[in-house]
Design an enzyme around this catalytic site. Structure first.
Site, PDB file in Angstrom:
ATOM      1  N   GLY A  53       0.833  -1.198   0.000  1.00  0.00           N
ATOM      2  CA  GLY A  53       0.000   0.000   0.000  1.00  0.00           C
ATOM      3  C   GLY A  53       0.862   1.241   0.000  1.00  0.00           C
ATOM      4  N   CYS A  54       0.304   2.341   0.476  1.00  0.00           N
ATOM      5  CA  CYS A  54       1.039   3.612   0.521  1.00  0.00           C
ATOM      6  C   CYS A  54       2.366   3.427   1.239  1.00  0.00           C
ATOM      7  CB  CYS A  54       0.204   4.673   1.244  1.00  0.00           C
ATOM      8  SG  CYS A  54       1.020   6.272   1.388  1.00  0.00           S
ATOM      9  N   PHE A  55       3.450   3.830   0.602  1.00  0.00           N
ATOM     10  CA  PHE A  55       4.766   3.544   1.167  1.00  0.00           C
ATOM     11  C   PHE A  55       5.071   4.329   2.439  1.00  0.00           C
ATOM     12  CE2 PHE A  55       6.346   5.902  -2.913  1.00  0.00           C
ATOM     13  CZ  PHE A  55       5.825   7.115  -2.491  1.00  0.00           C
ATOM     14  N   TRP A  56       4.293   5.366   2.738  1.00  0.00           N
ATOM     15  CA  TRP A  56       4.537   6.109   3.973  1.00  0.00           C
ATOM     16  C   TRP A  56       4.447   5.197   5.194  1.00  0.00           C
ATOM     17  CZ3 TRP A  56       0.630  10.657   2.883  1.00  0.00           C
ATOM     18  CH2 TRP A  56       1.119  11.455   1.824  1.00  0.00           C
ATOM     19  N   TYR A 199      -3.520  11.833   6.849  1.00  0.00           N
ATOM     20  CA  TYR A 199      -3.380  10.432   6.451  1.00  0.00           C
ATOM     21  C   TYR A 199      -2.531   9.663   7.464  1.00  0.00           C
ATOM     22  CZ  TYR A 199      -2.616   6.390   3.407  1.00  0.00           C
ATOM     23  OH  TYR A 199      -2.576   5.124   2.890  1.00  0.00           O
TER      24      TYR A 199
END
Length: 226
Positions: A53-56, A199
């Protein structure tokens, strides 16, 4: 185990706007089992790639694991020319948002990283999405960089499927290693730089808290999440 997962999942009850997509449903955390196939990687630093998913959030969790020397957000599976955030997030490339993890196997083994990944980072039943983010570039995948990692990854996926911890089938794939391209500078250490970003508060800080609660022995306080 299930009760613990329910209690930890309560940490995901924040309400804030998602990074690129409207919030849909909270991700859950599940205490994945210890791997039966223990990684034998010898000495010296090793590298592996994880797409979840989102790499953050992927980078944020792994950067808090003892023995991880670096966690770099980037793009895997596409061309260098298209390794650009706007292009990747539009869904027109073959990349996955991914994180390249460099670790010391004498401190944290690959199989232990897999356990953390499936416990608090990614939901392996979500196809071409993760949490609020949709598209093949948010797919969850393992990218082993050695024969040993590949064998351990295959064994662990088989173990998870047999354990039936999730109500839906596991769709996580093992992808052939291709070039990894570092993401833009502003994406690196995004949680550290932007702890109050909507987020991060809604989707990623809870993952770090879950890591600390579930695996305190490997947790490293790189910075304190919200």
């Amino acid at each position: 185990m299930k009760l613990r997962a329910i209690l930890l999942a309560a940490a995901l009850s924040f309400s804030a706007s998602a990074c690129m997509e409207p919030a849909i449903a909270a991700e859950t955390v599940v205490e994945a089992p210890q791997a039966k196939r223990i990684a034998q990687e010898g000495s010296g630093l090793k590298t592996a790639i994880f797409a979840g998913g989102c790499f953050w959030g992927v980078e944020g969790v792994f950067s808090h694991v003892k023995g991880v020397k670096s966690a770099v957000s980037g793009y895997h599976g596409g061309t260098e020319r298209q390794a650009d955030y706007k292009l990747v997030s539009s869904g027109v490339t073959d990349h996955a948002e991914a994180v390249k993890v460099v670790y010391d196997p004498k401190v944290i083994r690959y199989d232990q990283l897999l356990r953390i990944f499936f416990s608090v980072v990614t939901d392996p039943t979500q196809l071409n999405r993760q949490g609020p983010d949709t598209g093949a570039h948010y797919r969850n995948a393992l990218v082993p960089l050695s024969a040993e990692q590949n064998a351990v990854a295959k064994a662990y996926l088989g173990q998870l499927k047999a354990a039936k911890l999730w109500d839906k089938p596991i769709v996580t794939k093992i992808e052939r290693a291709q070039a990894f391209y570092d993401a833009e500078t502003y994406h690196q250490d995004f949680m550290l730089k932007n702890p109050r970003h909507g987020y991060i508060v809604r989707w990623d800080s809870p993952k770090v808290r879950a890591l600390k609660a579930m695996y305190p022995g490997v947790y490293s306080a790189k910075f304190q999440p919200n």
